[in-house]
Motif scaffolding. Structure first.
Motif, short mmCIF file in Angstrom:
data_model
loop_
_atom_site.label_atom_id
_atom_site.label_comp_id
_atom_site.label_asym_id
_atom_site.label_seq_id
_atom_site.Cartn_x
_atom_site.Cartn_y
_atom_site.Cartn_z
N HIS A 236 36.35 35.49 42.04
CA HIS A 236 37.43 35.48 43.03
C HIS A 236 36.84 35.77 44.41
CE1 HIS A 236 41.10 36.15 45.24
NE2 HIS A 236 40.54 37.24 45.74
N MET A 237 37.24 34.96 45.39
CA MET A 237 36.89 35.24 46.78
C MET A 237 38.13 35.06 47.63
SD MET A 237 33.37 33.38 47.67
CE MET A 237 32.22 33.30 46.33
N CYS A 238 38.24 35.93 48.63
CA CYS A 238 39.39 35.86 49.52
C CYS A 238 39.12 34.84 50.64
CB CYS A 238 39.66 37.22 50.16
SG CYS A 238 39.73 38.56 48.96
N GLY A 316 47.08 34.40 45.03
CA GLY A 316 45.88 34.09 45.80
C GLY A 316 44.91 35.25 45.87
N CYS A 317 45.39 36.47 45.54
CA CYS A 317 44.54 37.67 45.56
C CYS A 317 45.27 38.69 44.69
CB CYS A 317 44.36 38.13 47.01
SG CYS A 317 43.00 39.30 47.23
ZN LIG Z 1 41.17 38.30 47.37
#
Ligand SMILES: [Zn+2]
Length: 338
Positions: A236-238, A316-317
């Motif tokens: 996961h990346m923001c 999304g996060c």
């Molecule tokens: Zn995130």
């Protein structure tokens, strides 16, 4: 009947499914808050902590369940002071790498006797006993770059990357080793995947060139360790990562959980031979501040764009702590045609 677990596994392999699975991806702290369990109580009472998750898994139709959400435990284990908020993620309070010679002092203690690790392990054990056969279980851990940023301080490290790149390289080498050691511990648990969270390599903080220069190889090494143990590797990346999806796929991850800025339709299409895409309902704007109807609308839109091959529905996060139960449930209901 197809179990949640089977559904997730099929989607991750990018084979078509009859129903898009719900991969939250981070529900842990949200579920605790929902049951009024503070962060410190969740550590002191692993059983309560597990019960809080179990209460929400069924009604929300989570197909994947995050069984380790205290993803920065390693930071305190390595010697940083921390600030435990009433609810939500534990924050780093001081940095312990102030000069290059501090790097050699970093050493992983025996995690089995570290309070946050041993509590998290007990919680995960209860959850895997209850859900292991039916659900897909993931443990969240930091990426090497994010871990290094906690130890050094994110701003200092980004400045170092310009002024003293070899300092950053040495720190990253060390943080990768420490991360791998901790990953080995967690991979002994009865889980399906490790979800590497790398918020500090956010598309909004770092250029694609810097991602390749400083993060990519280390992320791959962390992933290699996960895969070596037989578990699956998810990232996961923001932020907006649209410009580096191929580089993310190069790390060997089976799936990528992207933030709200990424166009899911384009991501699924361009990555269809490389990795599955998890995403990406706007966590703050739609899940936290919105209404169940708004969530349903967005879930339906994403179902259409993402499609039934290589796409899993999620926020999304983090699902923001304090988001209404009805808003999270609306995602699962919509996916299940309720
Ligand atoms: Zn995130």
């Amino acid at each position: 009947m197809t179990t949640s677990r089977k559904l997730v596994e099929t989607s991750l392999k990018r084979e078509p499914v009859e129903r898009i699975p719900f991969f939250p991806p981070f529900q842990g702290y949200w579920a605790l808050r929902n049951e009024n369990i503070t962060t410190i109580d969740s550590i002191n009472h692993p059983d309560l902590s597990a019960q809080a998750q179990l209460k929400n898994v069924g009604p929300c139709c989570f197909d994947t369940v995050e069984v380790l959400w205290d993803w920065l435990f390693l930071v305190e284990a390595l010697g940083c002071q921390v600030k435990i908020p009433e609810y939500g993620t534990i924050a780093t309070a001081n940095n312990i790498v102030n000069e290059p010679s501090d790097i050699d002092k970093l050493e992983l203690p025996n995690l089995d006797i570290f309070y946050r690790y041993s509590s998290a392990k007990k919680t995960a054990h209860i959850l895997s006993e209850k859900l292991g056969k039916t659900h897909y279980l993931v443990a969240s851990m930091p990426g090497p770059f994010t871990l290094a940023g906690e130890l050094r301080g994110v701003e200092s490290m980004l400045l170092d990357s310009l002024m003293d790149p070899s300092f950053v390289d040495d720190l990253l080498k060390k943080s990768t080793e420490l991360d791998q050691e901790a990953i080995e511990y967690v991979c002994e648990w009865d889980i399906d995947a490790v979800l590497i969270c790398d918020p500090t390599t956010s598309g909004d903080l770092m250029s694609p060139e810097d991602f390749i220069r400083f993060s990519k190889a280390h992320l791959k090494e962390a992933g290699d360790m996960i895969r070596k143990t037989g578990k699956e590797f998810v990232i996961h990346m923001c932020g907006d990562t649209s410009d580096r999806l191929n580089d993310i796929a190069d790390t060997g991850c089976i799936a990528f959980s992207c933030d709200k800025q990424v166009d899911v339709g384009k991501a699924v299409e361009s990555m269809k031979n490389r990795m599955a895409i998890i995403g990406n309902i706007d966590p703050a704007g739609i899940i936290f501040a919105g209404t169940p109807d708004g969530v349903r609308q967005e879930t339906r839109r994403l179902m259409k764009t993402g499609g039934t091959t290589g796409f899993l529905m999620g926020a999304g996060c983090d699902i923001p702590v304090g988001s209404k139960f009805e808003c999270v449930k609306a995602i699962g209901d919509t996916l299940n045609g309720v």
